[in-house]
Design a protein around this motif. Structure first.
Motif, PDB file in Angstrom:
ATOM      1  N   THR A 185       0.837  -1.204   0.000  1.00 28.26           N
ATOM      2  CA  THR A 185       0.000   0.000   0.000  1.00 28.26           C
ATOM      3  C   THR A 185       0.870   1.251   0.000  1.00 28.26           C
ATOM      4  N   SER A 186       0.266   2.366  -0.332  1.00 30.93           N
ATOM      5  CA  SER A 186       1.002   3.626  -0.308  1.00 30.93           C
ATOM      6  C   SER A 186       1.436   3.968   1.119  1.00 30.93           C
ATOM      7  N   TYR A 211       4.903   2.531   1.633  1.00 31.46           N
ATOM      8  CA  TYR A 211       5.953   3.350   1.020  1.00 31.46           C
ATOM      9  C   TYR A 211       6.091   4.693   1.724  1.00 31.46           C
ATOM     10  N   ARG A 212       4.984   5.231   2.222  1.00 26.89           N
ATOM     11  CA  ARG A 212       5.042   6.490   2.961  1.00 26.89           C
ATOM     12  C   ARG A 212       5.910   6.327   4.205  1.00 26.89           C
ATOM     13  N   ASP A 270      11.545   6.388  -3.928  1.00 28.82           N
ATOM     14  CA  ASP A 270      11.340   7.772  -4.347  1.00 28.82           C
ATOM     15  C   ASP A 270      11.370   7.943  -5.861  1.00 28.82           C
ATOM     16  N   ARG A 293       3.327  12.788  -4.474  1.00 26.05           N
ATOM     17  CA  ARG A 293       2.614  11.866  -5.375  1.00 26.05           C
ATOM     18  C   ARG A 293       1.704  10.936  -4.583  1.00 26.05           C
ATOM     19  N   ILE A 294       2.127  10.555  -3.384  1.00 23.15           N
ATOM     20  CA  ILE A 294       1.262   9.728  -2.523  1.00 23.15           C
ATOM     21  C   ILE A 294       0.012  10.526  -2.167  1.00 23.15           C
ATOM     22  N   ARG A 295       0.198  11.779  -1.755  1.00 25.36           N
ATOM     23  CA  ARG A 295      -0.948  12.630  -1.404  1.00 25.36           C
ATOM     24  C   ARG A 295      -1.871  12.840  -2.600  1.00 25.36           C
ATOM     25  N   TYR A 311       1.147   8.055  -6.827  1.00 23.95           N
ATOM     26  CA  TYR A 311       2.361   7.311  -6.483  1.00 23.95           C
ATOM     27  C   TYR A 311       2.310   5.925  -7.123  1.00 23.95           C
ATOM     28  N   LEU A 327       6.397  11.823  -1.747  1.00 23.94           N
ATOM     29  CA  LEU A 327       5.336  11.987  -0.748  1.00 23.94           C
ATOM     30  C   LEU A 327       4.176  12.803  -1.316  1.00 23.94           C
TER      31      LEU A 327
END
Length: 107
Positions: free
Chosen positions: A3-4, A7-8, A96, A70-72, A76, A68
């Protein structure tokens, strides 16, 4: 697939590690130099290495912050160049990275 959030966490942990390392480098660069010419030359060479490490760290921080974001944004894991999914193995190695393997190879 991870999940993101997975990675976060990896990205945030690395960001914290880099932040600590950069503060340490700044502290070492702020230390006064020796008045002895030979020692001073050696210290200046060391400073050049530290400055390069600091620059590399700052560049990695910029890549992590972009990841980060791109996650938001919910993008991502998608290549910013071609839009294809980035392989999970690549994200595990380079969390990254903004590019898929093929796009990265073409640069």
């Amino acid at each position: 697939m991870k999940t993101s959030a997975h990675y976060r966490k990896i990205l945030m942990d690395r960001l914290a590690e880099l932040d600590g390392r950069l503060h340490q480098i700044e502290g070492e660069l702020d230390e006064p130099h020796s008045k002895d010419w030979d020692d001073n030359a050696i210290e200046r060479e060391g400073d050049e290495v530290l400055e390069q490490l600091g620059q590399s760290g700052q560049e990695e921080i910029a890549r992590i912050r972009a990841a980060l974001q791109r996650i938001r944004d919910g993008s991502y894991g998608e290549c910013v160049r071609c839009g294809e999914a980035i392989a999970p193995e690549r994200l595990e190695t380079l969390p990254d990275t903004p590019l898929c393997r093929d796009c990265a190879a073409s640069i």
